[in-house]
Write a protein that holds these residues in place. Structure first.
Motif, PDB file in Angstrom:
ATOM      1  N   SER A   1       0.533  -1.187   0.078  1.00 14.18           N
ATOM      2  CA  SER A   1      -0.135   0.023  -0.036  1.00 14.18           C
ATOM      3  C   SER A   1       0.896   1.207  -0.080  1.00 14.18           C
ATOM      4  O   SER A   1       0.265   2.503  -0.298  1.00 14.18           O
ATOM      5  CB  SER A   1      -0.779   0.053   1.069  1.00 14.18           C
ATOM      6  N   TRP A   2       2.165   1.153   0.392  1.00 13.98           N
ATOM      7  CA  TRP A   2       3.126   2.202   0.206  1.00 13.98           C
ATOM      8  C   TRP A   2       3.788   2.150  -1.213  1.00 13.98           C
ATOM      9  O   TRP A   2       4.036   1.307  -1.552  1.00 13.98           O
ATOM     10  CB  TRP A   2       4.155   2.166   1.241  1.00 13.98           C
ATOM     11  N   LYS A   3       4.105   3.430  -1.494  1.00 10.01           N
ATOM     12  CA  LYS A   3       4.621   3.734  -2.883  1.00 10.01           C
ATOM     13  C   LYS A   3       6.317   3.736  -2.550  1.00 10.01           C
ATOM     14  O   LYS A   3       6.670   4.590  -1.627  1.00 10.01           O
ATOM     15  CB  LYS A   3       4.460   4.764  -3.717  1.00 10.01           C
ATOM     16  N   LYS A   4       7.187   2.934  -3.348  1.00  7.70           N
ATOM     17  CA  LYS A   4       8.611   3.032  -2.976  1.00  7.70           C
ATOM     18  C   LYS A   4       9.023   4.023  -3.890  1.00  7.70           C
ATOM     19  O   LYS A   4       9.115   3.924  -5.030  1.00  7.70           O
ATOM     20  CB  LYS A   4       8.925   1.671  -3.414  1.00  7.70           C
ATOM     21  N   ILE A   5      10.035   4.871  -3.195  1.00 10.93           N
ATOM     22  CA  ILE A   5      10.574   6.193  -4.095  1.00 10.93           C
ATOM     23  C   ILE A   5      12.115   5.835  -3.781  1.00 10.93           C
ATOM     24  O   ILE A   5      12.777   5.644  -2.961  1.00 10.93           O
ATOM     25  CB  ILE A   5      10.256   7.369  -3.362  1.00 10.93           C
TER      26      ILE A   5
ATOM     27  N   THR B   1       2.590  10.458   4.706  1.00 11.46           N
ATOM     28  CA  THR B   1       3.484   9.986   5.518  1.00 11.46           C
ATOM     29  C   THR B   1       4.541   9.487   4.761  1.00 11.46           C
ATOM     30  O   THR B   1       4.571   8.537   3.708  1.00 11.46           O
ATOM     31  CB  THR B   1       2.969   8.805   6.549  1.00 11.46           C
ATOM     32  N   LEU B   2       5.952   9.708   5.143  1.00  9.69           N
ATOM     33  CA  LEU B   2       6.957   9.276   4.333  1.00  9.69           C
ATOM     34  C   LEU B   2       7.924   8.533   5.538  1.00  9.69           C
ATOM     35  O   LEU B   2       8.213   8.996   6.511  1.00  9.69           O
ATOM     36  CB  LEU B   2       7.975  10.486   3.781  1.00  9.69           C
ATOM     37  N   ILE B   3       8.539   7.396   4.956  1.00 11.44           N
ATOM     38  CA  ILE B   3       9.252   6.622   6.047  1.00 11.44           C
ATOM     39  C   ILE B   3      10.634   6.094   5.261  1.00 11.44           C
ATOM     40  O   ILE B   3      10.406   5.721   4.178  1.00 11.44           O
ATOM     41  CB  ILE B   3       8.597   5.158   6.616  1.00 11.44           C
ATOM     42  N   THR B   4      11.863   6.240   6.089  1.00  9.47           N
ATOM     43  CA  THR B   4      12.932   5.460   5.695  1.00  9.47           C
ATOM     44  C   THR B   4      13.822   5.126   6.797  1.00  9.47           C
ATOM     45  O   THR B   4      13.203   5.224   7.940  1.00  9.47           O
ATOM     46  CB  THR B   4      13.907   6.327   4.717  1.00  9.47           C
ATOM     47  N   TYR B   5      14.880   4.500   6.669  1.00  8.21           N
ATOM     48  CA  TYR B   5      15.439   3.683   7.660  1.00  8.21           C
ATOM     49  C   TYR B   5      17.101   3.997   7.293  1.00  8.21           C
ATOM     50  O   TYR B   5      17.463   4.198   6.189  1.00  8.21           O
ATOM     51  CB  TYR B   5      15.380   2.384   7.706  1.00  8.21           C
ATOM     52  N   PHE B   6      17.896   4.260   8.429  1.00  8.11           N
ATOM     53  CA  PHE B   6      19.260   4.435   8.103  1.00  8.11           C
ATOM     54  C   PHE B   6      20.044   3.911   9.408  1.00  8.11           C
ATOM     55  O   PHE B   6      19.741   3.890  10.449  1.00  8.11           O
ATOM     56  CB  PHE B   6      19.559   5.938   7.899  1.00  8.11           C
TER      57      PHE B   6
END
Length: 205
Positions: A60-64, A85-90
């Motif tokens: 359901s989330w679009k991958k950018i 809502t935007l999510i990333t990991y680092f």
């Protein structure tokens, strides 16, 4: 005078390169490969408190995989207000994690109304919404916010950004292609100041 300006330009260029070495580029993943690869972001046109717990976004989330991230290029929505809502990991290298200085995060550009969280902890909040209308909007560039070290960990830090704004406005989202990074607060501040000074010198030249 020309030679002095060129010298300043050279000094600032070297300073920018030095500062980049101690920061984590949130647009790229340079941790494992010889050549950097895109750092994936995930975006959805809604917000729920449960998103703070997401570790593997579903379909359901679009991958950018590239910047800038303009909401109006990803979603087609009507009306005067939309929330995303935007999510990333680092990961954070030890040279930053174990450093005595305060850590920080920089966004090259972000707007209009937004909240930034790391591992569920609020880092920054700008703008206001009243009765489903933006009553105070903020589009900021080159802003650096402090991040307390007890908010972060070595691996798999969860960065969540909640953005609200006009769904057809280019500046609802991340308008620039770079200068989104995590590192030492003072270093990021100096880097941003140097970048602005460099830009002014180039314009002057």
């Amino acid at each position: 005078m020309k030679y002095i300006l060129l010298l300043l330009l050279s000094i600032l260029s070297h300073q920018l390169q030095a500062n980049e070495n101690i920061s984590v580029d949130l647009t790229k993943d340079c941790s494992k490969q010889k050549e950097c690869e895109p750092n994936f972001w995930y975006v959805i046109d809604s917000f729920e408190p449960s998103y703070f717990e997401i570790r593997e976004p579903d379909q359901s989330w679009k991958k950018i995989d590239h910047f800038p991230i303009w909401m109006n290029k990803i979603f087609s929505k009507e009306g005067d207000l939309a929330t995303y809502t935007l999510i990333t990991y680092f990961d954070i290298p030890n040279e930053i994690l174990n450093h005595n200085e305060q850590t920080g995060i920089r966004f090259g550009e972000i707007g209009e109304v937004f909240e930034i969280y790391i591992n569920g902890n609020l880092i920054a909040k700008e703008g206001e919404i009243t009765d489903n209308k933006v009553t105070f909007h903020r589009t900021v560039r080159g802003k650096v916010w402090q991040v307390p070290k007890n908010f972060i960990q070595a691996n798999n830090n969860h960065l969540l950004v909640k953005i609200s704004g006009h769904p057809k406005f280019d500046h609802t989202g991340f308008y620039l292609t770079k200068y989104y990074d995590f590192g030492l607060y003072d270093t990021l501040k100096y880097d941003e100041q140097d970048r602005v000074s460099l830009a002014l010198i180039v314009v002057y030249l």
